[in-house]
Design a protein around this motif. Sequence first.
Motif, mmCIF file in Angstrom:
data_model
loop_
_atom_site.group_PDB
_atom_site.id
_atom_site.type_symbol
_atom_site.label_atom_id
_atom_site.label_comp_id
_atom_site.label_asym_id
_atom_site.label_seq_id
_atom_site.Cartn_x
_atom_site.Cartn_y
_atom_site.Cartn_z
ATOM 1 N N MET A 71 -38.630 46.741 17.547
ATOM 2 C CA MET A 71 -37.414 46.836 18.326
ATOM 3 C C MET A 71 -36.810 48.210 18.093
ATOM 4 O O MET A 71 -36.730 48.681 16.967
ATOM 5 C CB MET A 71 -36.438 45.738 17.892
ATOM 6 N N VAL A 72 -36.398 48.831 19.194
ATOM 7 C CA VAL A 72 -35.668 50.096 19.117
ATOM 8 C C VAL A 72 -34.440 49.950 20.008
ATOM 9 O O VAL A 72 -34.508 49.317 21.063
ATOM 10 C CB VAL A 72 -36.549 51.304 19.521
ATOM 11 N N THR A 73 -33.315 50.458 19.550
ATOM 12 C CA THR A 73 -32.076 50.266 20.298
ATOM 13 C C THR A 73 -31.296 51.566 20.425
ATOM 14 O O THR A 73 -31.415 52.455 19.583
ATOM 15 C CB THR A 73 -31.185 49.184 19.641
ATOM 16 N N ASN A 74 -30.519 51.640 21.481
ATOM 17 C CA ASN A 74 -29.577 52.749 21.641
ATOM 18 C C ASN A 74 -28.157 52.265 21.355
ATOM 19 O O ASN A 74 -27.195 52.949 21.629
ATOM 20 C CB ASN A 74 -29.682 53.364 23.032
ATOM 21 N N GLY A 75 -28.018 51.054 20.821
ATOM 22 C CA GLY A 75 -26.723 50.477 20.491
ATOM 23 C C GLY A 75 -26.194 49.532 21.547
ATOM 24 O O GLY A 75 -25.403 48.651 21.245
ATOM 25 N N GLU A 76 -26.632 49.691 22.778
ATOM 26 C CA GLU A 76 -26.199 48.818 23.864
ATOM 27 C C GLU A 76 -27.337 47.929 24.354
ATOM 28 O O GLU A 76 -27.151 46.753 24.628
ATOM 29 C CB GLU A 76 -25.663 49.647 25.028
ATOM 30 N N ARG A 77 -28.517 48.525 24.489
ATOM 31 C CA ARG A 77 -29.699 47.802 24.948
ATOM 32 C C ARG A 77 -30.799 48.007 23.915
ATOM 33 O O ARG A 77 -30.705 48.895 23.068
ATOM 34 C CB ARG A 77 -30.150 48.291 26.326
ATOM 35 N N ALA A 78 -31.843 47.181 23.983
ATOM 36 C CA ALA A 78 -32.946 47.308 23.033
ATOM 37 C C ALA A 78 -34.275 47.061 23.741
ATOM 38 O O ALA A 78 -34.371 46.249 24.655
ATOM 39 C CB ALA A 78 -32.790 46.306 21.895
ATOM 40 N N ARG A 79 -35.270 47.794 23.317
ATOM 41 C CA ARG A 79 -36.638 47.561 23.772
ATOM 42 C C ARG A 79 -37.312 46.780 22.661
ATOM 43 O O ARG A 79 -37.376 47.229 21.510
ATOM 44 C CB ARG A 79 -37.357 48.878 24.021
ATOM 45 N N VAL A 80 -37.818 45.596 23.006
ATOM 46 C CA VAL A 80 -38.439 44.703 22.033
ATOM 47 C C VAL A 80 -39.895 44.512 22.439
ATOM 48 O O VAL A 80 -40.189 43.980 23.509
ATOM 49 C CB VAL A 80 -37.726 43.337 21.980
ATOM 50 N N VAL A 81 -40.820 44.988 21.588
ATOM 51 C CA VAL A 81 -42.250 44.937 21.873
ATOM 52 C C VAL A 81 -42.947 44.177 20.754
ATOM 53 O O VAL A 81 -42.678 44.414 19.571
ATOM 54 C CB VAL A 81 -42.840 46.362 21.979
ATOM 55 N N LEU A 82 -43.839 43.278 21.135
ATOM 56 C CA LEU A 82 -44.670 42.561 20.173
ATOM 57 C C LEU A 82 -46.112 42.944 20.461
ATOM 58 O O LEU A 82 -46.606 42.705 21.560
ATOM 59 C CB LEU A 82 -44.489 41.049 20.312
ATOM 60 N N THR A 83 -46.760 43.578 19.493
ATOM 61 C CA THR A 83 -48.159 43.979 19.672
ATOM 62 C C THR A 83 -49.068 43.031 18.913
ATOM 63 O O THR A 83 -48.676 42.426 17.919
ATOM 64 C CB THR A 83 -48.396 45.416 19.185
ATOM 65 N N ASP A 84 -50.315 42.921 19.396
ATOM 66 C CA ASP A 84 -51.307 42.084 18.729
ATOM 67 C C ASP A 84 -51.904 42.790 17.517
ATOM 68 O O ASP A 84 -52.230 42.179 16.528
ATOM 69 C CB ASP A 84 -52.434 41.713 19.692
ATOM 70 N N ALA A 85 -52.079 44.089 17.631
ATOM 71 C CA ALA A 85 -52.633 44.912 16.556
ATOM 72 C C ALA A 85 -52.164 46.338 16.787
ATOM 73 O O ALA A 85 -51.634 46.657 17.854
ATOM 74 C CB ALA A 85 -54.158 44.844 16.572
ATOM 75 N N GLU A 86 -52.367 47.178 15.814
ATOM 76 C CA GLU A 86 -51.948 48.578 15.933
ATOM 77 C C GLU A 86 -52.491 49.191 17.225
ATOM 78 O O GLU A 86 -53.691 49.187 17.469
ATOM 79 C CB GLU A 86 -52.449 49.375 14.728
ATOM 80 N N GLY A 87 -51.578 49.648 18.066
ATOM 81 C CA GLY A 87 -51.971 50.312 19.293
ATOM 82 C C GLY A 87 -52.248 49.403 20.480
ATOM 83 O O GLY A 87 -52.517 49.884 21.569
ATOM 84 N N SER A 88 -52.189 48.094 20.303
ATOM 85 C CA SER A 88 -52.453 47.196 21.429
ATOM 86 C C SER A 88 -51.233 47.103 22.329
ATOM 87 O O SER A 88 -50.112 47.353 21.902
ATOM 88 C CB SER A 88 -52.836 45.796 20.939
ATOM 89 N N ALA A 89 -51.456 46.740 23.569
ATOM 90 C CA ALA A 89 -50.375 46.693 24.552
ATOM 91 C C ALA A 89 -49.395 45.559 24.289
ATOM 92 O O ALA A 89 -48.194 45.720 24.437
ATOM 93 C CB ALA A 89 -50.959 46.569 25.951
ATOM 94 N N GLY A 90 -49.858 44.392 23.912
ATOM 95 C CA GLY A 90 -48.985 43.269 23.577
ATOM 96 C C GLY A 90 -48.087 42.823 24.713
ATOM 97 O O GLY A 90 -48.515 42.710 25.855
#
Length: 83
Positions: free
Chosen positions: A1-20
């Motif tokens: 998860m990365v956030t700018n304080g108002e919104r967040a991008r939440v990504v779940l990957t299967d393995a390092e570098g996978s699209a998930g």
Amino acid sequence: MVTNGERARVVLTDAEGSAGEHLVDPHADGSSGRYPLSYGRIDTYADRDTVAFDIACRAVAHFITHATWPADVSVEDNRSSSS
């Protein structure tokens, strides 16, 4: 998860570098910036590919506890588009 304080991008990957998969806000328009990445770059994402910060926190907590996303969030599977 990365956030700018108002919104967040939440990504779940299967393995390092996978699209998930990632949480999406299918009704959002526009884009938001100021997302600091671990290697120093500051990114901008389409608001559709991010969710409100409070939704992100609740969804991640639910995933940690139940190993599944809550029913009221939208998830986009990126696996098929990464071939």
